[in-house]
Design an enzyme around this catalytic site. Structure first.
Site, PDB file in Angstrom:
ATOM      1  N   ASP A 104       0.863  -1.127  -0.188  1.00 21.65           N
ATOM      2  CA  ASP A 104      -0.066  -0.057   0.095  1.00 21.65           C
ATOM      3  C   ASP A 104       0.720   1.175  -0.024  1.00 21.65           C
ATOM      4  OD1 ASP A 104      -2.394   1.644   0.581  1.00 21.65           O
ATOM      5  OD2 ASP A 104      -3.259  -0.141   1.429  1.00 21.65           O
ATOM      6  N   ASP A 206      -3.059   4.699  -2.228  1.00 19.32           N
ATOM      7  CA  ASP A 206      -3.992   4.967  -1.282  1.00 19.32           C
ATOM      8  C   ASP A 206      -4.571   6.498  -1.684  1.00 19.32           C
ATOM      9  OD1 ASP A 206      -5.313   4.509   1.237  1.00 19.32           O
ATOM     10  OD2 ASP A 206      -4.192   6.464   1.970  1.00 19.32           O
ATOM     11  N   GLU A 271      -6.621   4.077  -5.778  1.00 17.55           N
ATOM     12  CA  GLU A 271      -7.990   4.179  -4.845  1.00 17.55           C
ATOM     13  C   GLU A 271      -8.542   5.604  -5.593  1.00 17.55           C
ATOM     14  OE1 GLU A 271      -9.655   4.414  -0.476  1.00 17.55           O
ATOM     15  OE2 GLU A 271      -8.144   5.312  -0.926  1.00 17.55           O
ATOM     16  N   HIS A 336     -11.203  -3.140   3.592  1.00 15.05           N
ATOM     17  CA  HIS A 336     -10.988  -2.915   5.033  1.00 15.05           C
ATOM     18  C   HIS A 336     -12.043  -1.424   5.287  1.00 15.05           C
ATOM     19  CE1 HIS A 336      -8.218  -0.613   2.810  1.00 15.05           C
ATOM     20  NE2 HIS A 336      -8.162   0.448   3.744  1.00 15.05           N
ATOM     21  N   ASP A 337     -12.682  -1.007   4.225  1.00 17.52           N
ATOM     22  CA  ASP A 337     -13.124   0.299   4.538  1.00 17.52           C
ATOM     23  C   ASP A 337     -14.767   0.156   4.582  1.00 17.52           C
ATOM     24  OD1 ASP A 337     -11.044   1.790   4.759  1.00 17.52           O
ATOM     25  OD2 ASP A 337     -10.965   2.228   2.738  1.00 17.52           O
TER      26      ASP A 337
HETATM   27  C1  GLC Z   1      -8.185   5.148   2.255  1.00 11.95           C
HETATM   28  C2  GLC Z   1      -8.038   3.724   2.961  1.00 11.95           C
HETATM   29  C3  GLC Z   1      -8.515   4.038   4.299  1.00 11.95           C
HETATM   30  C4  GLC Z   1      -7.802   5.243   5.052  1.00 11.95           C
HETATM   31  C5  GLC Z   1      -7.748   6.415   4.228  1.00 11.95           C
HETATM   32  C6  GLC Z   1      -6.727   7.478   4.725  1.00 11.95           C
HETATM   33  O1  GLC Z   1      -9.139   5.333   1.977  1.00 11.95           O
HETATM   34  O2  GLC Z   1      -8.322   2.811   2.409  1.00 11.95           O
HETATM   35  O3  GLC Z   1      -8.418   2.775   5.260  1.00 11.95           O
HETATM   36  O4  GLC Z   1      -8.316   5.317   6.120  1.00 11.95           O
HETATM   37  O5  GLC Z   1      -7.285   6.154   2.801  1.00 11.95           O
HETATM   38  O6  GLC Z   1      -5.209   6.800   4.267  1.00 11.95           O
END
Ligand code: GLC
Ligand code: MG
Length: 536
Positions: A104, A206, A271, A336-337
């Site tokens: 990541d 990310d 993402e 995980h979100d």
């Molecule tokens: C992304 C991750 C999330 C995190 C956020 C800030 O959305 O998937 O888990 O809290 O970024 O880094």
């Protein structure tokens, strides 16, 4: 296949490192634990899950304000997880089994404890002051603009010592880097090279869609539809016109791509959020010089009421239609979100029945499948007592602990010899028992994965939806050369029977969610049944 590319034709499995396997009894998953479980993921035979790559949520040193998404050293490993030597062993052991490793990469922000930020906040003249986004207050003292952070609350934090605000799109402990500063860009490119030299095969990027913002930092306009705020919190009260999807991000993406292309067969998946048209922009247009993959979250936003053949087909077809020529789709049901898939699909027996249809869908569509650890055994959200909740995001809206609980290996847990950092769920759906049951979700997953691995049509064949099926049925073909397969999925809780046209001549049933093996032109599907048929 000459142009075999692991990230296109393989299956990517996401591990939340705190929760997969603990090896030292401290209740926190670690990299040695993952090494010990690699044979579960792929031992080269159909007894294993058969995945091609692992994406790890962050494993770097971090104060863990956002469980690793607040990085304090991009070139290390958090002691909870191991050290660089463990990471090197993990890479070597994974590669021996043909498994690639994706880290990541968190470019939008660091931890407020990162030495860069400590220096940046030390004085307005610090050499690294401009590595972050600092601004004077408005004349009356308020923040420079109205931006709301992704977790809620103002995206600006006042710094008493230097009398300026700094931008944090997430927690106060996650200051945003300034990607307009070439030194920042150089440092972050250095991070990518550091890991690729160690053998890392790719990066999940990310918050890709926020790394560069409007240079004038203009106020975001309000977003009047209040329903979204109920679901995802305050951040939905404004349209993120100036702090998300800013056009110059694509330049930064292209530069990242150039760096990644210095090493053979590496990949990036970013993402990004928004409409299919917005998401596919990040592939880089006709030249495809942007991301290798941009996450397609359409199916991660599906819950009970949207679990219909019509909705799912629309989402697949929309993404297929939006892609530039040569770009490759991908599908994600969970991470995980977001709430666990089986839970979103109503949970219990219905959720589990639908999870089987979802597995057949995910592993027979055209595009890279992403599997979130535990999805293969139908893990559900875990009810966690108030005093054990850990995710700081819960203060602003929905906490994400329920989908981050320890992997359920056995009836007794099997994740740790100590006390797990988050409680286990109901352990009746566990790897050990499901491995022994030929009709379990895990057994279905393994059959599907290994079937996909052997099938050119499934890995890279064409996709064509079948029109004219009854309401509640989604059917599509996948074809490559002489190989032609048909997936037929019943999304309803009723039995449905229909005839296939002669042009789709059924030869045999390859596999399915149910025991049925009958194959003919008349397809009779039980409630929540999916079947994969060979045409000829
Ligand atoms: C992304 C991750 C999330 C995190 C956020 C800030 O959305 O998937 O888990 O809290 O970024 O880094
Ligand atoms: Mg541990």
């Amino acid at each position: 296949m000459a142009d075999y590319l692991w990230w296109k034709h393989g299956i990517i499995y996401q591990i939340y490192p705190r929760s997969f396997q603990d090896s030292d009894g401290d209740g926190i998953g670690d990299l040695q634990g993952v090494i010990d479980r690699l044979d579960y993921l792929n031992d080269g035979t159909g007894r294993s899950l058969g995945i091609d790559a692992i994406w790890f949520s962050p494993t770097y040193p971090s104060p863990m304000a956002d469980f690793g998404y607040d990085v304090s050293d991009y070139e290390g490993v958090h002691p909870d997880f191991g050290d660089l030597a463990t990471m090197d062993r993990l890479i070597a052991e994974a590669h021996k089994r043909g498994i690639r490793i994706i880290l990541d990469f968190v470019p939008n922000h660091t931890s407020s404890q990162h030495p860069w930020f400590l220096e940046s906040r030390s004085s307005v003249d610090a050499p690294k002051r401009d590595w972050y986004v600092w601004r004077d207050p408005k004349p009356e003292g308020s923040p420079p603009n109205n931006w709301i952070g992704a977790f809620g609350g103002p995206a600006w934090e006042w710094d008493q010592k230097t009398q300026q605000y700094y931008l944090h799109s997430f927690l106060v402990e996650q200051p945003d880097l300034n990607w307009r500063n070439p030194e920042v860009v150089r440092a972050m490119h250095g991070v990518l090279r550091f890991w690729m030299k160690r053998g890392i095969d790719g990066f999940r990027i990310d918050v890709m869609d926020r790394i560069v913002k409007d240079p004038q930092l203009r106020d975001n306009p309000p977003q009047p539809d209040r329903r979204w705020a109920e679901l995802i919190g305050q951040t939905a009260l404004q349209e993120h016109k100036y702090d998300q999807n800013w056009p110059e991000i694509l330049d930064a993406v292209r530069e990242i791509r150039t760096v990644v292309d210095e090493f053979p067969e590496r990949m990036t998946v970013g993402e990004v959020f928004g409409t299919p048209e917005n998401i596919v922009r990040y592939y880089g247009g006709a030249r495809l010089d942007g991301l290798h993959l941009a996450f397609n979250f359409a199916l991660a936003r599906v819950w009970d009421r949207r679990w219909t053949a019509e909705h799912i087909r629309r989402k697949v077809d929309e993404f297929e239609a939006a892609l530039p020529p040569g770009a490759w789709p991908n599908y994600v049901f969970g991470n995980h979100d977001v709430d666990r898939l089986a839970t979103r699909l109503a949970g219990g027996a219905i959720g589990q029945a639908r999870a089987r249809v979802a597995a057949l869908l995910l592993l027979t569509l055209r595009g890279t499948p992403f599997v979130y650890y535990g999805e293969e055994i139908g893990m559900e959200n875990v009810d966690i007592p108030e005093d054990r909740l850990r995710d700081p995001a819960r203060r602003y809206g929905r906490g994400r602990d329920p989908e981050r609980t320890p992997m359920q290996w056995t009836r007794h847990g099997g994740f740790t010899a100590g006390g797990p950092w988050l409680p286990y769920g109901d352990l009746k759906d566990n790897v050990e028992d499901q491995s022994a049951q030929p009709r379990s979700l895990l057994s279905l997953y393994r059959r599907l994965v290994w079937c996909r691995r052997r099938s050119d049509a499934l890995r890279f064949g064409d996709y064509a939806p079948v029109d004219g099926t009854p309401a509640g049925i989604y059917a599509y073909t996948r074809s490559h050369g002489d190989e032609r397969l048909l997936a037929a999925l019943n999304f309803t809780d009723d039995a449905v029977t229909f005839d296939l046209p002669a042009s789709l001549h059924v030869r045999e049933c390859v596999l399915g969610t149910h025991e049925a093996t009958f194959a003919g032109q008349t397809i009779a599907l039980a409630p929540n049944e999916g079947r994969l048929l060979r045409l000829g």
